[in-house]
Design an enzyme around this catalytic site. Structure first.
Site, mmCIF file in Angstrom:
data_model
loop_
_atom_site.group_PDB
_atom_site.id
_atom_site.type_symbol
_atom_site.label_atom_id
_atom_site.label_comp_id
_atom_site.label_asym_id
_atom_site.label_seq_id
_atom_site.Cartn_x
_atom_site.Cartn_y
_atom_site.Cartn_z
ATOM 1 C CE1 TYR A 150 -3.857 2.269 0.415
ATOM 2 C CE2 TYR A 150 -2.668 3.188 2.299
ATOM 3 C CZ TYR A 150 -3.714 3.248 1.385
ATOM 4 O OH TYR A 150 -4.605 4.295 1.428
ATOM 5 N NE ARG A 282 1.588 8.595 9.474
ATOM 6 C CZ ARG A 282 1.234 7.461 8.902
ATOM 7 N NH1 ARG A 282 0.023 7.296 8.428
ATOM 8 N NH2 ARG A 282 2.090 6.474 8.809
#
Length: 325
Positions: A150, A282
């Site tokens: 991914y 993140r």
């Protein structure tokens, strides 16, 4: 250059998925002619069922790893499984979807002179050593790990988009999407928000990986779709990449506690080892989105969780198993 103030013919790949279905609904409401393309690996017909009766909406079952020949003015390329459970199920196909799918959609955009937006991802930053992440950061990605199909597929797709721009003059837009949540999330997609809500509504133990201090930012789906549309409709030459996400940072432990409180659950928290290559932090820097698009999220976590929990309560009242695989 096409006139982007008029009614447009818009192709949305992955249009029956979580983000794609919300985007299709937004575009249909705006009066555009929308062609939703999906192979239904993770998408669900139920997500776009309310749109099927609309005269300006069309559904086509198609896999973007095969060429598509249609006439369009804009392309939103969202096709790709986006949760680890789904993209690790067939990692080779995941890479094909990102790379060959991008080549096919860019070829279509070149032929029709359509503007094309790539739904990229914060995963291009990997496990970042820079915090928060700006678009100038090149990332810290493992190219041979279990998430690489991914992460690297999306990185390669960005490369293709900018090469098509430089080599062929294709009008591109690239959005790097951070964690997004809201109604129509798949109840078994393995993402942290859906996992916690499903477990809490069933009074099951809530599973935290690591020590729960890893952080994420959570953007409500309506805000994210607004950012994507603004990027596509921006009349300047700005192509991105641009971060789209909520810059407010939460620990995973904080999220679990909020879900328990809002659901009134009797769930307990249990701890498991952190999965391989799972990023510790993140958080998007959205200064560029603010400056170029006039965009920033407006829905706070508590409001967004209320809406999302209400959706999952409705699913639970029916049959969890009736939702797509």
């Amino acid at each position: 250059m096409k006139n982007y103030s008029l009614r447009k013919r818009v192709l949305v790949t992955g249009g029956a998925g979580f983000l794609g279905s919300h985007l299709c609904a937004r575009l249909v409401r705006a009066g555009h002619e929308v062609l939703c393309v999906d192979n239904f690996f993770t998408g669900a017909r139920a997500n776009i069922a309310p749109l099927l009766a609309q005269p300006n909406f069309e559904l086509l079952r198609h896999d973007v790893t095969f060429p598509l020949f249609v006439e369009v003015d804009e392309i939103y390329n969202l096709a790709c499984p986006a949760s680890p459970i789904h993209y690790q199920f067939d990692p080779v196909q995941t890479t094909k979807t990102s790379v060959i799918g991008a080549i096919n959609m860019l070829g279509l955009a070149r032929r029709t002179k359509a503007r094309i937006l790539q739904a990229s991802t914060s995963e291009v930053y990997g496990d970042p050593t820079v915090h928060p992440q700006t678009e100038s950061y090149w990332g810290n990605v493992n190219p041979i790990g279990v998430r690489s199909c991914y992460d690297e597929g999306k990185r390669c797709a960005e490369t293709l988009f900018f090469d098509y721009q430089r080599q062929h003059g294709t009008e591109i837009r690239v959005a790097r999407i951070f964690n997004t949540y809201g109604p129509r999330m798949h109840p078994r997609d393995g993402r942290v928000v859906s996992n916690f809500i499903v477990q809490a509504l069933q009074d099951q133990d809530i599973t935290l990986f690591g020590n729960g201090e890893q952080t994420r930012s959570f953007c409500y789906v309506d805000d994210l779709i607004d950012g994507m549309v603004r990027l596509m409709e921006n009349s300047s030459a700005f192509s991105g990449p641009v971060n789209l996400g909520n810059p407010v940072e939460w620990t995973i432990r904080d999220l679990a506690q909020r879900v328990i409180e809002q659901t009134g659950s009797r769930s307990s928290i249990v701890w498991r080892d952190l999965p391989s290559d799972d990023p510790k932090q993140r958080q998007p820097d959205i200064a560029l989105a603010r400056a170029m698009l006039g965009w920033e999220p407006r829905v706070g976590l508590d409001e967004g969780l209320r809406n999302t929990i209400a959706y999952f309560r409705e699913l639970a009242a029916g049959d969890w198993c009736s939702t797509p695989h």
